[in-house]
Design a protein around this motif. Structure first.
Motif, mmCIF file in Angstrom:
data_model
loop_
_atom_site.group_PDB
_atom_site.id
_atom_site.type_symbol
_atom_site.label_atom_id
_atom_site.label_comp_id
_atom_site.label_asym_id
_atom_site.label_seq_id
_atom_site.Cartn_x
_atom_site.Cartn_y
_atom_site.Cartn_z
ATOM 1 N N UNK A 11 0.830 -1.209 0.000
ATOM 2 C CA UNK A 11 0.000 0.000 0.000
ATOM 3 C C UNK A 11 0.863 1.256 0.000
ATOM 4 N N UNK A 12 1.923 1.259 0.804
ATOM 5 C CA UNK A 12 2.802 2.413 0.863
ATOM 6 C C UNK A 12 3.510 2.666 -0.459
ATOM 7 N N UNK A 13 3.955 1.582 -1.103
ATOM 8 C CA UNK A 13 4.650 1.728 -2.381
ATOM 9 C C UNK A 13 3.710 2.261 -3.462
ATOM 10 N N UNK A 14 2.479 1.760 -3.482
ATOM 11 C CA UNK A 14 1.503 2.223 -4.467
ATOM 12 C C UNK A 14 1.132 3.680 -4.198
ATOM 13 N N UNK A 15 0.923 4.023 -2.933
ATOM 14 C CA UNK A 15 0.596 5.411 -2.580
ATOM 15 C C UNK A 15 1.716 6.355 -2.990
ATOM 16 N N UNK A 16 2.962 5.950 -2.745
ATOM 17 C CA UNK A 16 4.094 6.784 -3.125
ATOM 18 C C UNK A 16 4.187 6.965 -4.628
ATOM 19 N N UNK A 17 3.965 5.888 -5.379
ATOM 20 C CA UNK A 17 4.046 5.978 -6.841
ATOM 21 C C UNK A 17 2.942 6.864 -7.413
ATOM 22 N N UNK A 18 1.775 6.867 -6.765
ATOM 23 C CA UNK A 18 0.656 7.690 -7.216
ATOM 24 C C UNK A 18 0.737 9.120 -6.688
ATOM 25 N N UNK A 19 1.708 9.387 -5.782
ATOM 26 C CA UNK A 19 1.759 10.676 -5.079
ATOM 27 C C UNK A 19 0.387 10.967 -4.454
ATOM 28 N N UNK A 20 -0.124 9.977 -3.745
ATOM 29 C CA UNK A 20 -1.476 10.057 -3.187
ATOM 30 C C UNK A 20 -1.602 11.189 -2.177
ATOM 31 N N UNK A 21 -2.795 11.708 -2.059
ATOM 32 C CA UNK A 21 -3.055 12.733 -1.058
ATOM 33 C C UNK A 21 -3.038 12.125 0.338
ATOM 34 N N UNK A 22 -3.580 10.936 0.467
ATOM 35 C CA UNK A 22 -3.623 10.259 1.753
ATOM 36 C C UNK A 22 -3.359 8.766 1.592
ATOM 37 N N UNK A 23 -2.647 8.205 2.580
ATOM 38 C CA UNK A 23 -2.517 6.766 2.767
ATOM 39 C C UNK A 23 -3.148 6.448 4.107
ATOM 40 N N UNK A 24 -4.209 5.653 4.092
ATOM 41 C CA UNK A 24 -4.872 5.245 5.330
ATOM 42 C C UNK A 24 -4.545 3.782 5.600
ATOM 43 N N UNK A 25 -3.901 3.512 6.734
ATOM 44 C CA UNK A 25 -3.581 2.145 7.142
ATOM 45 C C UNK A 25 -4.603 1.714 8.179
ATOM 46 N N UNK A 26 -5.630 0.980 7.733
ATOM 47 C CA UNK A 26 -6.682 0.524 8.643
ATOM 48 C C UNK A 26 -6.196 -0.718 9.374
ATOM 49 N N UNK A 27 -6.244 -0.651 10.698
ATOM 50 C CA UNK A 27 -5.731 -1.748 11.496
ATOM 51 C C UNK A 27 -6.660 -2.011 12.677
ATOM 52 N N UNK A 28 -6.178 -2.743 13.675
ATOM 53 C CA UNK A 28 -7.032 -3.096 14.815
ATOM 54 C C UNK A 28 -6.560 -2.437 16.099
ATOM 55 N N UNK A 29 -5.876 -1.281 15.961
ATOM 56 C CA UNK A 29 -5.472 -0.490 17.128
ATOM 57 C C UNK A 29 -5.898 0.957 16.889
ATOM 58 N N UNK A 30 -5.960 1.730 17.956
ATOM 59 C CA UNK A 30 -6.491 3.095 17.861
ATOM 60 C C UNK A 30 -5.526 4.059 17.178
ATOM 61 N N UNK A 31 -4.242 3.730 17.149
ATOM 62 C CA UNK A 31 -3.252 4.620 16.548
ATOM 63 C C UNK A 31 -1.931 4.505 17.285
ATOM 64 N N UNK A 32 -1.039 5.444 17.037
ATOM 65 C CA UNK A 32 0.257 5.480 17.721
ATOM 66 C C UNK A 32 0.056 6.087 19.105
#
Length: 286
Positions: free
Chosen positions: A191-212
């Motif tokens: 996901x990170x590699x694809x987002x970087x190649x697209x110069x995406x506005x946002x990369x959202x990493x949906x996981x099972x924790x609230x965050x950092x």
């Protein structure tokens, strides 16, 4: 329900839509890459809710790209087929037999479940793997781990073609090696590699924790790459959060405007993050 209460609910709904308008305008024609983790897929109801949110994004002019995992589903199928896995330093060795199962589960069962859920909500989703149209070319990560790959090149032409047709790509993290091998890729990494190649506005990493979380156990809503490095060196960021924050910071370095680690178990977490002041996770940017 009393008429007065119903009126209050409709008024609250209208106010919510009105407050979301500036954000919808801000993300018009933006690319948002969403990594949907295996644990975050949850129940059929959760998948339906996620699919509805993705279709809404497309309806308001956002170009969503879904990259999914499927670790729990892979483990279940390996157990069912009685295929025993070996581990090196805690990481699964992907031999030829395991790779066949990984591709079958990710490109088949998991990918098509997400595609079907989005299409059922009125979207036009197309299932792909990184092998399609040479989307993801890989190098072997570590010979000791077998068929595990790290993206070395991303060809985004097929994604731009789908954007033009207002279709939603759903991508299984399987890639092709330089000699034609098939490689399993960590879903966050893909996901990170694809987002970087697209110069995406946002990369959202949906996981099972609230965050950092900081040393006090509180979720940090915004961090810089320097903050992430300091918290990792001090041991505050540890365990499974390390690869997620590494993926997020690398994506930002590659041109993504911001990467957010989001609790995918929260209903409508994607909409909360993109279309409200509150947000729904930990944002990492320069």
């Amino acid at each position: 329900m009393k008429t007065q209460d119903m009126n209050r609910n409709w008024i609250a709904t209208a106010a919510t839509l009105s407050s979301a308008l500036p954000y919808m305008q801000r993300y018009d024609d933006a690319v948002v890459v969403i990594k949907l983790g295996g644990h975050a897929m949850g129940s059929d109801e959760g998948m339906e809710s996620f699919a509805r949110d993705v279709v809404l994004l497309r309806q308001v002019g956002v170009n969503p790209v879904i990259v999914h995992g499927g670790g729990p589903m892979i483990n279940a199928m390996l157990d069912k087929l009685q295929i025993t896995s070996e581990f090196v330093n805690g990481k699964r060795v992907t031999d030829a037999a395991t790779m066949e199962v990984v591709e079958m589960v990710l490109s088949g069962m998991v990918n098509k479940r997400i595609v079907q859920a989005i299409n059922a909500q009125g979207g036009k989703a197309v299932g792909l793997s990184g092998k399609d149209a040479n989307l993801i070319t890989c190098a072997q990560t570590n010979p000791d781990l077998g068929f595990v790959g790290t993206p070395s090149a991303i060809d985004t032409k097929v994604l731009h073609t789908l954007f033009e047709k207002e279709m939603i790509p759903v991508i299984a993290p399987i890639g092709t090696g330089h000699a034609g091998e098939t490689f399993n890729i960590n879903g966050d990494t893909a996901a990170g590699a694809i987002a970087g190649a697209l110069k995406a506005d946002r990369l959202l990493l949906l996981t099972d924790v609230a965050g950092v979380k900081n040393a006090q156990g509180e979720v940090v809503t915004e961090l810089s790459a320097a903050d992430v490095e300091a918290m990792t060196q001090s041991g505050v960021i540890a365990g499974g959060m390390i690869p997620k924050t590494e993926t997020a910071t690398q994506a930002v370095r590659d041109g993504v405007r911001a990467a957010i680690i989001v609790d995918g178990r929260v209903p409508n977490s994607v909409l909360l993050e993109l279309f409200t002041d509150h947000g729904a996770g930990s944002m990492i940017r320069d």
